[in-house]
Write a protein that holds these residues in place. Structure first.
Motif, PDB file in Angstrom:
ATOM      1  N   GLU A   1      47.087  53.256  45.801  1.00 40.03           N
ATOM      2  CA  GLU A   1      46.539  53.118  46.920  1.00 40.03           C
ATOM      3  C   GLU A   1      44.999  52.692  47.069  1.00 40.03           C
ATOM      4  OE1 GLU A   1      47.462  56.420  49.337  1.00 40.03           O
ATOM      5  OE2 GLU A   1      49.723  56.384  49.174  1.00 40.03           O
ATOM      6  N   ASP A   2      44.398  53.161  45.832  1.00 40.85           N
ATOM      7  CA  ASP A   2      42.997  52.696  45.740  1.00 40.85           C
ATOM      8  C   ASP A   2      42.881  51.056  45.675  1.00 40.85           C
ATOM      9  OD1 ASP A   2      42.385  55.524  46.011  1.00 40.85           O
ATOM     10  OD2 ASP A   2      42.265  55.714  43.857  1.00 40.85           O
ATOM     11  N   VAL A   3      43.767  50.391  45.248  1.00 33.02           N
ATOM     12  CA  VAL A   3      43.663  48.996  45.065  1.00 33.02           C
ATOM     13  C   VAL A   3      43.852  48.339  46.276  1.00 33.02           C
ATOM     14  CG1 VAL A   3      44.189  46.967  43.665  1.00 33.02           C
ATOM     15  CG2 VAL A   3      44.235  49.230  42.697  1.00 33.02           C
ATOM     16  N   THR A   4      42.930  48.120  47.302  1.00 33.88           N
ATOM     17  CA  THR A   4      43.075  47.309  48.390  1.00 33.88           C
ATOM     18  C   THR A   4      43.422  45.799  48.139  1.00 33.88           C
ATOM     19  OG1 THR A   4      40.695  46.838  48.619  1.00 33.88           O
ATOM     20  CG2 THR A   4      41.599  49.019  49.438  1.00 33.88           C
ATOM     21  N   ASP A   5      43.600  45.320  49.496  1.00 31.31           N
ATOM     22  CA  ASP A   5      43.581  43.888  49.232  1.00 31.31           C
ATOM     23  C   ASP A   5      42.429  42.933  48.777  1.00 31.31           C
ATOM     24  OD1 ASP A   5      42.636  44.605  51.731  1.00 31.31           O
ATOM     25  OD2 ASP A   5      43.577  43.017  52.740  1.00 31.31           O
ATOM     26  N   ARG A   6      41.116  43.685  49.506  1.00 29.46           N
ATOM     27  CA  ARG A   6      39.937  43.145  48.994  1.00 29.46           C
ATOM     28  C   ARG A   6      39.653  43.332  47.631  1.00 29.46           C
ATOM     29  NH1 ARG A   6      34.040  44.954  51.603  1.00 29.46           N
ATOM     30  NH2 ARG A   6      32.809  44.099  49.917  1.00 29.46           N
ATOM     31  N   ALA A   7      40.094  44.558  46.972  1.00 32.13           N
ATOM     32  CA  ALA A   7      39.936  44.724  45.720  1.00 32.13           C
ATOM     33  C   ALA A   7      40.659  43.816  44.604  1.00 32.13           C
ATOM     34  CB  ALA A   7      40.176  46.281  45.128  1.00 32.13           C
TER      35      ALA A   7
ATOM     36  N   LEU B   1      39.469  37.672  36.700  1.00 31.80           N
ATOM     37  CA  LEU B   1      40.492  37.063  35.731  1.00 31.80           C
ATOM     38  C   LEU B   1      40.710  35.693  35.667  1.00 31.80           C
ATOM     39  CD1 LEU B   1      43.285  40.019  36.234  1.00 31.80           C
ATOM     40  CD2 LEU B   1      41.870  39.740  34.159  1.00 31.80           C
ATOM     41  N   ARG B   2      40.763  34.948  36.706  1.00 29.81           N
ATOM     42  CA  ARG B   2      41.094  33.544  36.853  1.00 29.81           C
ATOM     43  C   ARG B   2      39.746  32.969  36.011  1.00 29.81           C
ATOM     44  NH1 ARG B   2      42.447  31.946  42.274  1.00 29.81           N
ATOM     45  NH2 ARG B   2      44.562  30.953  41.770  1.00 29.81           N
ATOM     46  N   SER B   3      38.584  33.548  36.219  1.00 35.00           N
ATOM     47  CA  SER B   3      37.559  32.949  35.513  1.00 35.00           C
ATOM     48  C   SER B   3      37.306  33.170  34.126  1.00 35.00           C
ATOM     49  CB  SER B   3      36.237  33.473  36.324  1.00 35.00           C
ATOM     50  OG  SER B   3      35.942  34.675  36.097  1.00 35.00           O
ATOM     51  N   ARG B   4      38.199  34.163  33.582  1.00 33.32           N
ATOM     52  CA  ARG B   4      38.193  34.460  32.340  1.00 33.32           C
ATOM     53  C   ARG B   4      39.220  33.876  31.315  1.00 33.32           C
ATOM     54  NH1 ARG B   4      33.237  35.720  30.852  1.00 33.32           N
ATOM     55  NH2 ARG B   4      34.075  36.725  28.909  1.00 33.32           N
ATOM     56  N   TYR B   5      40.436  33.565  32.062  1.00 41.28           N
ATOM     57  CA  TYR B   5      41.593  33.345  31.161  1.00 41.28           C
ATOM     58  C   TYR B   5      42.145  31.912  31.651  1.00 41.28           C
ATOM     59  CZ  TYR B   5      40.874  38.120  29.810  1.00 41.28           C
ATOM     60  OH  TYR B   5      40.436  39.257  29.112  1.00 41.28           O
ATOM     61  N   GLU B   6      42.829  31.385  30.688  1.00 44.06           N
ATOM     62  CA  GLU B   6      43.413  29.977  31.271  1.00 44.06           C
ATOM     63  C   GLU B   6      44.883  30.221  32.114  1.00 44.06           C
ATOM     64  OE1 GLU B   6      44.145  26.939  28.589  1.00 44.06           O
ATOM     65  OE2 GLU B   6      42.497  27.315  27.427  1.00 44.06           O
ATOM     66  N   VAL B   7      45.611  31.370  32.001  1.00 40.54           N
ATOM     67  CA  VAL B   7      46.801  31.846  32.653  1.00 40.54           C
ATOM     68  C   VAL B   7      46.834  33.153  32.834  1.00 40.54           C
ATOM     69  CG1 VAL B   7      49.308  32.063  32.246  1.00 40.54           C
ATOM     70  CG2 VAL B   7      48.042  29.988  31.223  1.00 40.54           C
ATOM     71  N   VAL B   8      47.015  33.554  34.157  1.00 40.60           N
ATOM     72  CA  VAL B   8      47.001  34.932  34.482  1.00 40.60           C
ATOM     73  C   VAL B   8      48.450  35.190  35.147  1.00 40.60           C
ATOM     74  CG1 VAL B   8      45.925  36.515  35.928  1.00 40.60           C
ATOM     75  CG2 VAL B   8      44.588  34.944  35.109  1.00 40.60           C
ATOM     76  N   VAL B   9      49.201  36.143  34.610  1.00 40.01           N
ATOM     77  CA  VAL B   9      50.426  36.064  35.171  1.00 40.01           C
ATOM     78  C   VAL B   9      50.341  37.753  35.706  1.00 40.01           C
ATOM     79  CG1 VAL B   9      52.851  36.502  34.574  1.00 40.01           C
ATOM     80  CG2 VAL B   9      51.580  34.998  33.411  1.00 40.01           C
ATOM     81  N   ILE B  10      50.741  37.848  37.004  1.00 39.94           N
ATOM     82  CA  ILE B  10      50.731  39.155  37.611  1.00 39.94           C
ATOM     83  C   ILE B  10      52.095  39.519  38.069  1.00 39.94           C
ATOM     84  CG2 ILE B  10      49.598  40.222  39.827  1.00 39.94           C
ATOM     85  CD1 ILE B  10      47.472  38.172  39.792  1.00 39.94           C
ATOM     86  N   ASP B  11      52.723  40.667  37.830  1.00 39.02           N
ATOM     87  CA  ASP B  11      53.926  41.534  38.097  1.00 39.02           C
ATOM     88  C   ASP B  11      53.535  42.065  39.377  1.00 39.02           C
ATOM     89  OD1 ASP B  11      56.108  42.684  38.489  1.00 39.02           O
ATOM     90  OD2 ASP B  11      56.172  43.699  36.517  1.00 39.02           O
ATOM     91  N   CYS B  12      54.161  41.631  40.433  1.00 39.74           N
ATOM     92  CA  CYS B  12      53.830  42.514  41.889  1.00 39.74           C
ATOM     93  C   CYS B  12      54.954  43.286  42.261  1.00 39.74           C
ATOM     94  CB  CYS B  12      53.729  41.257  43.046  1.00 39.74           C
ATOM     95  SG  CYS B  12      52.270  40.072  42.662  1.00 39.74           S
ATOM     96  N   GLY B  13      55.833  43.352  41.645  1.00 36.86           N
ATOM     97  CA  GLY B  13      56.880  44.300  41.993  1.00 36.86           C
ATOM     98  C   GLY B  13      57.816  43.795  43.292  1.00 36.86           C
ATOM     99  N   ALA B  14      58.747  44.459  43.726  1.00 39.72           N
ATOM    100  CA  ALA B  14      59.643  44.130  44.616  1.00 39.72           C
ATOM    101  C   ALA B  14      59.219  44.713  45.826  1.00 39.72           C
ATOM    102  CB  ALA B  14      60.935  44.694  44.378  1.00 39.72           C
ATOM    103  N   GLN B  15      58.278  45.645  45.997  1.00 42.30           N
ATOM    104  CA  GLN B  15      57.577  46.213  47.264  1.00 42.30           C
ATOM    105  C   GLN B  15      56.515  45.660  47.801  1.00 42.30           C
ATOM    106  OE1 GLN B  15      59.453  47.954  49.249  1.00 42.30           O
ATOM    107  NE2 GLN B  15      61.191  47.876  47.706  1.00 42.30           N
ATOM    108  N   LEU B  16      56.221  44.980  48.733  1.00 43.44           N
ATOM    109  CA  LEU B  16      54.937  44.157  49.031  1.00 43.44           C
ATOM    110  C   LEU B  16      53.825  44.932  49.688  1.00 43.44           C
ATOM    111  CD1 LEU B  16      53.596  41.455  49.166  1.00 43.44           C
ATOM    112  CD2 LEU B  16      54.227  41.144  51.607  1.00 43.44           C
ATOM    113  N   GLY B  17      52.906  45.332  49.176  1.00 43.54           N
ATOM    114  CA  GLY B  17      51.551  46.228  49.705  1.00 43.54           C
ATOM    115  C   GLY B  17      50.429  44.945  49.713  1.00 43.54           C
ATOM    116  N   GLY B  18      49.330  45.635  50.237  1.00 41.93           N
ATOM    117  CA  GLY B  18      48.093  44.625  50.632  1.00 41.93           C
ATOM    118  C   GLY B  18      47.697  43.988  49.321  1.00 41.93           C
ATOM    119  N   ALA B  19      47.719  44.759  48.121  1.00 45.88           N
ATOM    120  CA  ALA B  19      47.179  44.295  47.056  1.00 45.88           C
ATOM    121  C   ALA B  19      48.040  43.201  46.263  1.00 45.88           C
ATOM    122  CB  ALA B  19      47.010  45.158  45.858  1.00 45.88           C
TER     123      ALA B  19
END
Length: 417
Positions: free
Chosen positions: A243-249, A257-275
């Motif tokens: 819960e500490d990871v807000t949409d802003r964070a 991450l985008r500025s440091r790696y050529e590919v960034v893959v994010i596993d977001c899960g099935a439940q949609l939260g702000g982050a």
């Protein structure tokens, strides 16, 4: 040389006011305005892909730009296009907002209502700064401090459809082809990438949530480099800390991450939260993983509609990945595409769980054999999405058919077969 200025404002009256004044500035060359944050980033990315010299020297961002808040948008522009100077146009000219705008990467602030003298002064100063930066750093790709990587989110239509396995294999394929890859577990309550890759590491995405400015050193302290070469940013061991990871964070973390790696893959899960919503919104490609059954496809349709209602992502900008596919199933990819209104990836993942069971139970999915049809399909999907270098001998599918994507997974029950 004329100064190219790109206005970004969601309000028609604001666009008219800004462009009218910009057109009166000496040696100014206003570019066609953009109406929202997504259009701004897409426009800058397209111009940068042609040449850094094609980028405007100045971007003027109105405070009511959306859907991404103005300050968050300024941060992303500053991180991805550091030679572009950004001016914030706002009705709040307080010292507090001025300081915040500077902290987020703006090069100037102009108060509403607009005055010709103030706007001209700010544009001239920011344009000179931009030209100086480009002269100092040189032309071409050297202008960029980072690689301006591709962000792919992987979300699930429901739990257990194979989201985590999909995300892991996409990152592995990119890394194996020679593209530095980061794999992020944004399934904050139930994410289990660490278990799938046999990793024990005490730091997580939560450690970056409260950081105001994520420097390379701070980022390096929070990530874990796996034996495969993939960089991991894990979910917290204690789910409630997610819960500490807000949409802003989340926006700040993804940008770093985008500025440091050529590919960034994010596993977001099935439940949609702000982050997770912020990650999907920022992604270059958003994948939604489903299995070819009624319950999962209904879940995919609900997710697509919700993303559209929340203005996170349009259906046509979402790519469905069909997992556990067989020729005999009644629900085939064309029907899923018709039901969801999305693009469906040309590559489907076959229903061969027996290939996976051993490595899943051992927590060693990175050791899945190359002859595995599931691995071949997922690495082929990576090729279809443009995540691997074409010169490498990895399996590749057809040409990219979608721009964005998201996938999710529920613990050990989430398999690819």
């Amino acid at each position: 040389m004329p100064t190219r200025i790109l206005p970004a404002a969601g309000d028609a009256d604001a666009v008219r006011s800004i462009t009218t004044l910009l057109s009166q500035l000496p040696d100014a060359e206003p570019v066609a305005p953009v109406a929202d944050s997504t259009q701004l980033i897409d426009t800058l990315a397209r111009l940068a892909a042609e040449s850094v010299d094609e980028l405007p020297e100045v971007v003027v961002v109105h405070e009511r730009i959306g859907p991404v808040p103005a300050l968050e948008l300024i941060r992303e522009v500053a991180l991805r296009f550091p030679s572009v100077g950004v001016i914030l146009v706002t009705s709040d000219a307080s010292p507090g907002l001025f300081q915040a705008a500077m902290d987020y990467g703006a090069r100037g602030l102009v108060a509403l209502p607009l005055s010709y003298e103030e706007l001209a002064s700010r544009v001239q100063a920011v344009a000179q700064w931009s030209v100086g930066v480009r002269r100092h750093l040189g032309a071409g790709g050297d202008v960029f401090t980072g690689v301006g990587g591709t962000v792919v989110t992987v979300s699930g239509s429901k739990g257990g459809v194979g989201t985590t396995l999909t995300a892991i294999q996409l990152a592995l394929a990119a890394q194996a082809s020679g593209r530095p890859a980061a794999l992020v577990d944004m399934d904050l309550q139930t994410g289990d990438i660490a278990s799938y890759l046999d990793v024990q590491f005490r730091r997580s995405v939560v450690d970056l949530a409260a950081v105001g400015d994520i420097s390379p050193r701070v980022l390096a302290d929070a990530v874990f480099r796996h034996d495969t070469g993939v960089t991991l940013l894990l979910a917290p061991a204690e789910g409630e800390r997610g819960e500490d990871v807000t949409d802003r964070a989340a926006r700040q973390i993804v940008s770093a991450l985008r500025s440091r790696y050529e590919v960034v893959v994010i596993d977001c899960g099935a439940q949609l939260g702000g982050a997770g919503a912020a990650a999907v919104e920022m992604a270059d490609r958003a994948l939604l993983v489903t299995t070819p059954d009624v319950i999962a496809v209904r879940g995919a349709k609900r997710a697509v509609r919700m993303w559209d209602r929340l203005q996170i992502r349009k259906a046509e900008e979402t790519t469905i990945v069909v997992n556990r596919h067989t020729r005999s199933t009644e629900i085939q990819p064309p029907l899923i595409q018709k039901i969801t209104g999305t693009t469906v990836a040309a590559t489907t993942v076959p229903a061969h769980f027996k290939e996976l069971q051993g490595v899943v139970d051992a927590g060693r999915v990175h050791e899945l054999e190359s002859r595995s049809t599931v691995k071949q399909a997922l690495w082929g999907l990576a090729g279809e999405l443009g995540l691997v270098k074409a010169a490498e001998g990895t399996h590749k599918g057809g040409r990219p058919r979608g721009d964005r994507g998201s996938v999710t997974f529920r613990r050990r029950k989430d398999g690819g077969g």
